[in-house]
Structure formats: structure tokens, C-alpha cells
Design a protein around this motif. Structure first.
Motif, PDB file in Angstrom:
ATOM      1  N   GLY A 131     -16.187 -40.862  26.038  1.00  0.00           N
ATOM      2  CA  GLY A 131     -16.502 -39.456  26.249  1.00  0.00           C
ATOM      3  C   GLY A 131     -15.274 -38.671  26.640  1.00  0.00           C
ATOM      4  N   SER A 132     -15.399 -37.345  26.554  1.00  0.00           N
ATOM      5  CA  SER A 132     -14.336 -36.440  26.957  1.00  0.00           C
ATOM      6  C   SER A 132     -14.999 -35.229  27.604  1.00  0.00           C
ATOM      7  N   PHE A 133     -14.590 -34.913  28.836  1.00  0.00           N
ATOM      8  CA  PHE A 133     -15.250 -33.865  29.600  1.00  0.00           C
ATOM      9  C   PHE A 133     -14.227 -32.899  30.178  1.00  0.00           C
ATOM     10  N   ARG A 134     -14.663 -31.671  30.420  1.00  0.00           N
ATOM     11  CA  ARG A 134     -13.795 -30.687  31.067  1.00  0.00           C
ATOM     12  C   ARG A 134     -13.787 -30.898  32.577  1.00  0.00           C
ATOM     13  N   LYS A 135     -14.888 -31.369  33.117  1.00  0.00           N
ATOM     14  CA  LYS A 135     -14.994 -31.583  34.562  1.00  0.00           C
ATOM     15  C   LYS A 135     -14.737 -33.048  34.893  1.00  0.00           C
ATOM     16  N   ALA A 136     -13.926 -33.261  35.913  1.00  0.00           N
ATOM     17  CA  ALA A 136     -13.600 -34.629  36.323  1.00  0.00           C
ATOM     18  C   ALA A 136     -14.823 -35.337  36.893  1.00  0.00           C
ATOM     19  N   SER A 137     -15.726 -34.590  37.493  1.00  0.00           N
ATOM     20  CA  SER A 137     -16.918 -35.218  38.081  1.00  0.00           C
ATOM     21  C   SER A 137     -17.817 -35.826  37.000  1.00  0.00           C
ATOM     22  N   GLU A 138     -17.925 -35.161  35.853  1.00  0.00           N
ATOM     23  CA  GLU A 138     -18.734 -35.722  34.759  1.00  0.00           C
ATOM     24  C   GLU A 138     -18.091 -36.984  34.207  1.00  0.00           C
ATOM     25  N   ALA A 139     -16.774 -36.977  34.091  1.00  0.00           N
ATOM     26  CA  ALA A 139     -16.066 -38.157  33.596  1.00  0.00           C
ATOM     27  C   ALA A 139     -16.229 -39.326  34.564  1.00  0.00           C
ATOM     28  N   ASP A 140     -16.135 -39.053  35.868  1.00  0.00           N
ATOM     29  CA  ASP A 140     -16.304 -40.123  36.863  1.00  0.00           C
ATOM     30  C   ASP A 140     -17.719 -40.674  36.855  1.00  0.00           C
ATOM     31  N   SER A 141     -18.709 -39.810  36.600  1.00  0.00           N
ATOM     32  CA  SER A 141     -20.099 -40.261  36.525  1.00  0.00           C
ATOM     33  C   SER A 141     -20.285 -41.236  35.365  1.00  0.00           C
ATOM     34  N   LEU A 142     -19.737 -40.897  34.202  1.00  0.00           N
ATOM     35  CA  LEU A 142     -19.842 -41.796  33.044  1.00  0.00           C
ATOM     36  C   LEU A 142     -19.060 -43.083  33.291  1.00  0.00           C
ATOM     37  N   ARG A 143     -17.897 -42.987  33.923  1.00  0.00           N
ATOM     38  CA  ARG A 143     -17.088 -44.168  34.236  1.00  0.00           C
ATOM     39  C   ARG A 143     -17.878 -45.125  35.130  1.00  0.00           C
ATOM     40  N   ALA A 144     -18.594 -44.571  36.118  1.00  0.00           N
ATOM     41  CA  ALA A 144     -19.396 -45.409  37.016  1.00  0.00           C
ATOM     42  C   ALA A 144     -20.514 -46.118  36.257  1.00  0.00           C
ATOM     43  N   GLN A 145     -21.141 -45.410  35.299  1.00  0.00           N
ATOM     44  CA  GLN A 145     -22.201 -46.041  34.506  1.00  0.00           C
ATOM     45  C   GLN A 145     -21.642 -47.179  33.659  1.00  0.00           C
ATOM     46  N   LEU A 146     -20.431 -46.999  33.118  1.00  0.00           N
ATOM     47  CA  LEU A 146     -19.825 -48.044  32.298  1.00  0.00           C
ATOM     48  C   LEU A 146     -19.375 -49.234  33.147  1.00  0.00           C
ATOM     49  N   LEU A 147     -18.933 -48.972  34.375  1.00  0.00           N
ATOM     50  CA  LEU A 147     -18.564 -50.071  35.254  1.00  0.00           C
ATOM     51  C   LEU A 147     -19.785 -50.914  35.607  1.00  0.00           C
ATOM     52  N   LEU A 148     -20.957 -50.280  35.713  1.00  0.00           N
ATOM     53  CA  LEU A 148     -22.188 -51.035  35.971  1.00  0.00           C
ATOM     54  C   LEU A 148     -22.575 -51.912  34.782  1.00  0.00           C
ATOM     55  N   LEU A 149     -22.079 -51.569  33.591  1.00  0.00           N
ATOM     56  CA  LEU A 149     -22.326 -52.400  32.406  1.00  0.00           C
ATOM     57  C   LEU A 149     -21.279 -53.513  32.268  1.00  0.00           C
ATOM     58  N   ASN A 150     -20.424 -53.668  33.282  1.00  0.00           N
ATOM     59  CA  ASN A 150     -19.381 -54.693  33.321  1.00  0.00           C
ATOM     60  C   ASN A 150     -18.310 -54.451  32.245  1.00  0.00           C
ATOM     61  N   LEU A 151     -17.935 -53.199  32.069  1.00  0.00           N
ATOM     62  CA  LEU A 151     -16.865 -52.830  31.146  1.00  0.00           C
ATOM     63  C   LEU A 151     -15.693 -52.265  31.951  1.00  0.00           C
ATOM     64  N   ASP A 152     -14.477 -52.530  31.502  1.00  0.00           N
ATOM     65  CA  ASP A 152     -13.279 -52.016  32.168  1.00  0.00           C
ATOM     66  C   ASP A 152     -13.071 -50.572  31.755  1.00  0.00           C
ATOM     67  N   ALA A 153     -13.641 -49.653  32.499  1.00  0.00           N
ATOM     68  CA  ALA A 153     -13.572 -48.230  32.159  1.00  0.00           C
ATOM     69  C   ALA A 153     -12.615 -47.516  33.099  1.00  0.00           C
ATOM     70  N   TYR A 154     -11.925 -46.534  32.562  1.00  0.00           N
ATOM     71  CA  TYR A 154     -11.044 -45.696  33.372  1.00  0.00           C
ATOM     72  C   TYR A 154     -10.999 -44.309  32.755  1.00  0.00           C
ATOM     73  N   THR A 155     -10.501 -43.342  33.520  1.00  0.00           N
ATOM     74  CA  THR A 155     -10.393 -41.976  33.021  1.00  0.00           C
ATOM     75  C   THR A 155      -8.929 -41.641  32.799  1.00  0.00           C
ATOM     76  N   GLU A 156      -8.705 -40.731  31.871  1.00  0.00           N
ATOM     77  CA  GLU A 156      -7.363 -40.305  31.519  1.00  0.00           C
ATOM     78  C   GLU A 156      -7.381 -38.789  31.395  1.00  0.00           C
ATOM     79  N   GLN A 157      -6.431 -38.129  32.032  1.00  0.00           N
ATOM     80  CA  GLN A 157      -6.367 -36.676  31.989  1.00  0.00           C
ATOM     81  C   GLN A 157      -5.414 -36.263  30.876  1.00  0.00           C
ATOM     82  N   VAL A 158      -5.881 -35.349  30.000  1.00  0.00           N
ATOM     83  CA  VAL A 158      -5.096 -34.913  28.846  1.00  0.00           C
ATOM     84  C   VAL A 158      -5.041 -33.400  28.850  1.00  0.00           C
ATOM     85  N   THR A 159      -3.847 -32.850  28.609  1.00  0.00           N
ATOM     86  CA  THR A 159      -3.686 -31.405  28.487  1.00  0.00           C
ATOM     87  C   THR A 159      -3.431 -31.082  27.024  1.00  0.00           C
ATOM     88  N   LEU A 160      -4.251 -30.211  26.465  1.00  0.00           N
ATOM     89  CA  LEU A 160      -4.126 -29.840  25.061  1.00  0.00           C
ATOM     90  C   LEU A 160      -3.190 -28.653  24.902  1.00  0.00           C
TER      91      LEU A 160
END
Length: 194
Positions: free
Chosen positions: A123-152
């Protein structure tokens, strides 16, 4: 007193009534509509212009005349689609499976170590809180998830949720199947190793 049995009071005879139809009215209405639609379909089908069949050439030779071949109509040029060529040039073919150990060891040439790694972008989100929420869901699925900040280019900041990196295809396929079974759609990215 004598009784006349011939003129006995009898109840009047009931007329036999026809039994009512067992089919409800809405069935007749529905049948009529379907039949009417079918008739309209058939009439439209007969009005469709069919391509004309070419007639066979006459068997006798015809005297040759100086006839110029017909030039194609210049008013309707054929469209050109260049993106097909561009897509073929930029195509990256990713092998579906990892070569087995026997093939890698038994062959005279060993494949060079891959300088690429694969990452799944979930996923890609404008808000960091939404990205962290998805990251937490993926960590519960036992996947190595992380967030990356990108400036367009337009100075917009996006927060990408990534899973990986994966060095072989089997781990990539396993993570991808886990995501799909949990109704997450991921994009496969190919990056150079650091």
C-alpha cells in the motif's frame, strides 16, 4: 292421503362451474414479456447487415485493360500503436521458480549471484498513521513489513508499506500467497541490492 311422489321438492341442480386456472396471472405476464423480447431479438438479428460473399471470378479470361489499382482511402489512415514496441523493449522476465540445487551444482556453469532483490508493495498512503496500521496488520500475518517515506516531484510525501526483501522466488511466492489469501493485493518491485 295420497302423496304424489313424482313432483317431489328437489333442490335445484347446480351448474357445473369450470375450475379456475391453476396458473397465476403473473406467470402469463412474464411469459408474454419473454416471448416478446425474443421476437424483437429475432427481428433485430435479421436486420443486421451480413458481409457480402465474394462471387467467384469468371472462368473465361477477360481482356486486360489499363486499369490502375485502387489506392487505399487516405481519409481513414490506420492508427499506429507504438506502445506495444515500447512494452516489449522494457519487459523484464522474472523466472517463475528457483533453479533446483542439483541443476545449479551439477551443471558446468553456476549461475552468477543475483544483484537484484524483490519487494512487495502492499500500500501507499499520504498519512503515516494509515501506513503504520497496515504495517501492524501485516506483522500479525508473520510478514517482514516496514514503511518507507517517499517524496514525489510535486513535494508530496507518501508512505509506502513494503514486505521483504526476498532473494529467491519461493519466499516471494509464499509471501504473495499469504497476502492474497488475506485479500491484500501487492505489487512486485525489483530493486538492486545495496
Amino acid at each position: 292421503m295420497t302423496r304424489d311422489y313424482a313432483k317431489k321438492n328437489r333442490p335445484p341442480q347446480r351448474r357445473r362451474q369450470r375450475p379456475k386456472s391453476q396458473v397465476p396471472g403473473w406467470v402469463w405476464l412474464f411469459t408474454g414479456v419473454v416471448l416478446g423480447g425474443f421476437i424483437v431479438f429475432l427481428t433485430r438479428l435479421t436486420n443486421v447487415e451480413l458481409p457480402e460473399r465474394s462471387q467467384p471470378a469468371p472462368s473465361k479470361p477477360v481482356a486486360t485493360q489499363n486499369v490502375e489499382p485502387e489506392a487505399p482511402e487516405a481519409s481513414n489512415p490506420k492508427p499506429r500503436f507504438d506502445f506495444y514496441k515500447l512494452l516489449r523493449e522494457s519487459e523484464e522476465i522474472v523466472p517463475a521458480t528457483e533453479p533446483s540445487e542439483q541443476q545449479a551444482q551439477g551443471g558446468s556453469q553456476t549461475p552468477p549471484a543475483s544483484k537484484d532483490e524483490f519487494i512487495l508493495q502492499v500500500g501507499s498512503f499520504r498519512k503515516a498513521s494509515e501506513a503504520d496500521s497496515l504495517r501492524a496488520q501485516l506483522l500479525l500475518l508473520n510478514l517482514d513489513a516496514y514503511t518507507e517515506q517517499v517524496t514525489l516531484n510535486s513535494n508530496e510525501v507518501w508512505h509506502r508499506v513494503l514486505v521483504g526483501p526476498f532473494n529467491n522466488q519461493s519466499r516471494l511466492a509464499s509471501a504473495r500467497s499469504t497476502l492474497v489469501s488475506n485479500e491484500y493485493h501487492a505489487l512486485v518491485l525489483k530493486r538492486k541490492k545495496d
